[in-house]
Design a protein around this motif. Sequence first.
Motif, PDB file in Angstrom:
ATOM      1  N   THR A  66       4.549  -4.043  -3.027  1.00  0.00           N
ATOM      2  CA  THR A  66       3.201  -4.289  -3.523  1.00  0.00           C
ATOM      3  C   THR A  66       2.211  -4.221  -2.362  1.00  0.00           C
ATOM      4  OG1 THR A  66       3.445  -6.701  -3.271  1.00  0.00           O
ATOM      5  CG2 THR A  66       3.988  -5.752  -5.425  1.00  0.00           C
ATOM      6  N   THR A  67       1.021  -3.724  -2.669  1.00  0.00           N
ATOM      7  CA  THR A  67      -0.023  -3.624  -1.655  1.00  0.00           C
ATOM      8  C   THR A  67      -1.383  -3.704  -2.334  1.00  0.00           C
ATOM      9  OG1 THR A  67      -0.739  -2.391   0.303  1.00  0.00           O
ATOM     10  CG2 THR A  67      -0.182  -1.093  -1.648  1.00  0.00           C
ATOM     11  N   SER A  68      -2.417  -3.616  -1.524  1.00  0.00           N
ATOM     12  CA  SER A  68      -3.778  -3.644  -2.035  1.00  0.00           C
ATOM     13  C   SER A  68      -4.557  -2.473  -1.455  1.00  0.00           C
ATOM     14  CB  SER A  68      -4.452  -4.958  -1.641  1.00  0.00           C
ATOM     15  OG  SER A  68      -5.826  -4.925  -1.958  1.00  0.00           O
ATOM     16  N   THR A  69      -5.254  -1.752  -2.300  1.00  0.00           N
ATOM     17  CA  THR A  69      -6.063  -0.623  -1.861  1.00  0.00           C
ATOM     18  C   THR A  69      -7.080  -1.045  -0.818  1.00  0.00           C
ATOM     19  OG1 THR A  69      -5.825   0.345  -4.061  1.00  0.00           O
ATOM     20  CG2 THR A  69      -7.577   1.229  -2.674  1.00  0.00           C
ATOM     21  N   PRO A  76      -2.790   0.357   3.254  1.00  0.00           N
ATOM     22  CA  PRO A  76      -1.840   0.577   2.165  1.00  0.00           C
ATOM     23  C   PRO A  76      -0.964   1.817   2.364  1.00  0.00           C
ATOM     24  CG  PRO A  76      -4.098   0.929   1.407  1.00  0.00           C
ATOM     25  CD  PRO A  76      -4.185   0.346   2.783  1.00  0.00           C
ATOM     26  N   ARG A  80       2.667   2.986   0.710  1.00  0.00           N
ATOM     27  CA  ARG A  80       2.729   4.278   0.002  1.00  0.00           C
ATOM     28  C   ARG A  80       3.759   5.214   0.632  1.00  0.00           C
ATOM     29  NH1 ARG A  80      -3.760   4.902   0.318  1.00  0.00           N
ATOM     30  NH2 ARG A  80      -4.320   3.381  -1.277  1.00  0.00           N
ATOM     31  N   TYR A  99       6.732   0.215  -7.432  1.00  0.00           N
ATOM     32  CA  TYR A  99       5.515   0.140  -6.631  1.00  0.00           C
ATOM     33  C   TYR A  99       4.351  -0.361  -7.467  1.00  0.00           C
ATOM     34  CZ  TYR A  99       1.697   1.761  -3.639  1.00  0.00           C
ATOM     35  OH  TYR A  99       0.575   1.840  -2.860  1.00  0.00           O
ATOM     36  N   TYR A 100       3.585  -1.283  -6.888  1.00  0.00           N
ATOM     37  CA  TYR A 100       2.360  -1.740  -7.530  1.00  0.00           C
ATOM     38  C   TYR A 100       1.278  -1.849  -6.467  1.00  0.00           C
ATOM     39  CZ  TYR A 100      -1.064  -4.236 -10.238  1.00  0.00           C
ATOM     40  OH  TYR A 100      -2.222  -4.583 -10.882  1.00  0.00           O
ATOM     41  N   GLU A 101       0.134  -1.217  -6.734  1.00  0.00           N
ATOM     42  CA  GLU A 101      -1.009  -1.294  -5.826  1.00  0.00           C
ATOM     43  C   GLU A 101      -2.201  -1.862  -6.574  1.00  0.00           C
ATOM     44  OE1 GLU A 101      -3.810   1.651  -3.130  1.00  0.00           O
ATOM     45  OE2 GLU A 101      -1.656   2.064  -3.269  1.00  0.00           O
ATOM     46  N   GLY A 109      -3.469  -9.312  -1.142  1.00  0.00           N
ATOM     47  CA  GLY A 109      -3.069  -8.531  -2.302  1.00  0.00           C
ATOM     48  C   GLY A 109      -3.819  -8.853  -3.581  1.00  0.00           C
TER      49      GLY A 109
END
Length: 134
Positions: A66-69, A76, A80, A99-101, A109
Amino acid sequence: PDLFGAVHCAVPLLDMKKYHKLLAGASWMAEYGDPDTNEWDDFLYKYSPYHNIDPNVEKYPPMLVTTSTRDDRVHPAHARKMVKKLWDLGEGKDWPVYYYENIEGGHGGAADSKQSAFMTSLAYDFMWDVCSKS
């Protein structure tokens, strides 16, 4: 890989060869080392997750990345690139990678309590689902 039933990798710093070229990464060189010097061969390479994926492994534990744009600390791109590499190298193998962004939020996040609760629930649901099956 056989030591873990599942992995949640959140807002990760994974590419230790290029970390210093993305966002705040250059400010961490005193702590992590300079990958443009012998420090790369001496020690950085050894713990760079992105560079230590073993394509000969047939089974990796299920992983949620998981990440944040809008993460202004760890770009990120780390998440990716890692997911893309795992998907490519793991094709036809038992390498489940999810994967979740989040398009909002920062390094944590999430942008607010509601998003934070969602991200936490996502991680716990993933871990519960995977670990309760094994």
